[in-house]
Design a protein around this motif. Structure first.
Motif, PDB file in Angstrom:
ATOM      1  N   ALA A 128       0.818  -1.216   0.000  1.00 32.07           N
ATOM      2  CA  ALA A 128       0.000   0.000   0.000  1.00 32.07           C
ATOM      3  C   ALA A 128       0.849   1.262   0.000  1.00 32.07           C
ATOM      4  O   ALA A 128       0.451   2.288  -0.550  1.00 32.07           O
ATOM      5  N   GLY A 129       2.048   1.193   0.597  1.00 33.96           N
ATOM      6  CA  GLY A 129       2.879   2.394   0.731  1.00 33.96           C
ATOM      7  C   GLY A 129       3.811   2.642  -0.435  1.00 33.96           C
ATOM      8  O   GLY A 129       4.472   3.683  -0.494  1.00 33.96           O
ATOM      9  N   GLN A 130       3.878   1.710  -1.369  1.00 32.11           N
ATOM     10  CA  GLN A 130       4.818   1.873  -2.473  1.00 32.11           C
ATOM     11  C   GLN A 130       4.317   2.911  -3.482  1.00 32.11           C
ATOM     12  O   GLN A 130       3.121   3.029  -3.731  1.00 32.11           O
ATOM     13  N   ARG A 131       5.279   3.640  -4.030  1.00 34.09           N
ATOM     14  CA  ARG A 131       4.946   4.670  -5.023  1.00 34.09           C
ATOM     15  C   ARG A 131       6.150   4.893  -5.929  1.00 34.09           C
ATOM     16  O   ARG A 131       7.269   4.486  -5.597  1.00 34.09           O
ATOM     17  N   LEU A 132       5.897   5.540  -7.041  1.00 37.69           N
ATOM     18  CA  LEU A 132       6.995   5.893  -7.941  1.00 37.69           C
ATOM     19  C   LEU A 132       7.838   6.983  -7.277  1.00 37.69           C
ATOM     20  O   LEU A 132       7.292   7.917  -6.689  1.00 37.69           O
ATOM     21  N   SER A 133       9.160   6.859  -7.345  1.00 33.36           N
ATOM     22  CA  SER A 133      10.015   7.856  -6.711  1.00 33.36           C
ATOM     23  C   SER A 133       9.882   9.194  -7.436  1.00 33.36           C
ATOM     24  O   SER A 133       9.584   9.252  -8.635  1.00 33.36           O
ATOM     25  N   GLU A 134      10.110  10.270  -6.680  1.00 39.20           N
ATOM     26  CA  GLU A 134      10.051  11.604  -7.290  1.00 39.20           C
ATOM     27  C   GLU A 134      11.103  11.745  -8.378  1.00 39.20           C
ATOM     28  O   GLU A 134      10.888  12.422  -9.387  1.00 39.20           O
ATOM     29  N   GLN A 135      12.248  11.095  -8.187  1.00 42.22           N
ATOM     30  CA  GLN A 135      13.301  11.171  -9.207  1.00 42.22           C
ATOM     31  C   GLN A 135      12.828  10.560 -10.518  1.00 42.22           C
ATOM     32  O   GLN A 135      13.137  11.066 -11.600  1.00 42.22           O
TER      33      GLN A 135
END
Length: 321
Positions: A15-22
């Motif tokens: 649930a906490g995974q996301r694409l990095s801002e970089q």
């Protein structure tokens, strides 16, 4: 021209995974090369991230769900990227530790050159990048059929999303996915530094301490000021080498590159290697008792004095962020 962006995933748990801002900023850089931008999304449970990417300026997402790439080992991902790259003219990723491990291997397997730390894109084959710890800016022209590039995320904005166009998802073919199985390396363990503060490389405010803090106990002044400003904590290599704080917090040429809105340097002399990691900050404030310290050459605001007197007074007067 078609561009493939390599995703880097952040966050714990599904649930906490996301694409990095970089990676998001790498998409912006890729758009400057072409309107035809695709993304390689990998992992064992990355499908849910697709929902977060709806409306992104992407043509399609190559989805690679495999236990072989669960930990993102370069030896597993590089053969897959190399196989996919034959349909592209550029492979782009953010300039992170992950990409610095992965993309040189991809470039070698493709037998092409590697262009790292790009800060501006002039054309499909011409890039601007810093050299010599940022003291020189080079214009690099690549004649390779496939350009392999990492970009300094601070130099590119977040992509604009239209919020409505769906992104096409294509699963990586089984014969290509099978290339991720390798016997060259295996995942052993990882140690994650838990912190409620913002992540150092993406923080809008960074407070860094140097050898002028004199001890690990007194380095807490840096943490207290960072907490008051809701900022991240950084350090010079001298402070790290002295054992004041772990090397995860090192800012500089051999540490993390930061470009916050506000960078406060406490007791940092300003070695060229440290300046290379923070010179892109929008506003630099330096406190040092040595009026001739090089850090003042790059500071927008400089305060000459004893930080053990000045910083507690700053903490006292600042409202809680």
């Amino acid at each position: 021209m078609a561009v493939l962006v390599i995703a880097e995933i952040q966050g714990d748990g599904v649930a906490g995974q996301r694409l990095s801002e970089q990676t998001c900023r790498a998409v912006t850089a890729a758009q400057q090369l072409s309107d035809n931008v695709d993304l390689l999304l990998w992992g064992t449970s990355s499908a849910h991230i697709v929902d977060q990417l709806q409306g992104y300026p992407l043509g399609q997402i190559h989805l690679l769900e495999s236990a072989a790439v669960e930990h993102g080992l370069a030896e597993s991902l590089a053969p897959v990227i190399t196989a996919l790259a034959v349909d592209y003219q550029a492979v782009v990723a953010g300039s992170s530790t992950f990409a610095k491990d992965l993309l040189p291997r991809v470039a070698a397997m493709l037998d092409v050159g590697m262009t790292s730390d790009v800060i501006a894109i002039e054309s499909e084959d011409t890039f601007i990048r810093p050299m010599y710890a940022g003291n020189a800016i080079a214009k690099v022209r690549s004649h390779d059929a496939i350009k392999v590039i990492t970009i300094r995320s601070a130099a590119f904005a977040l992509p604009l999303t239209n919020g409505c166009d769906p992104v096409t998802v294509v699963r990586v073919r089984e014969d290509i996915a099978a290339l991720a199985v390798n016997d060259l390396s295996s995942f052993v363990s990882e140690q994650i530094t838990e912190s409620e503060r913002p992540e150092l490389s993406a923080a809008k405010v960074v407070v860094s301490g140097g050898r002028g803090l004199q001890s690990a106990e007194q380095f807490h002044l840096v943490e207290q000021l960072a907490d008051k400003l809701n900022g991240a904590v950084g350090a010079s290599r001298a402070a790290v080498d002295a054992g004041f704080i772990g090397n995860d917090f090192q800012v500089g040429q051999t540490g993390k590159i930061v470009a916050p809105d506000l960078y406060i340097a406490l007791g940092i002399s300003g070695a060229i290697q440290h300046i290379a990691g923070m010179k892109d900050a929008k506003v630099v404030v330096a406190i040092n008792k040595d009026a001739d310290a090089p850090i003042f050459d790059v500071a927008d605001y400089g305060l000459v004095g004893d930080l053990f007197d000045l910083v507690p007074e700053m903490i006292k007067r600042l409202p809680q962020s």
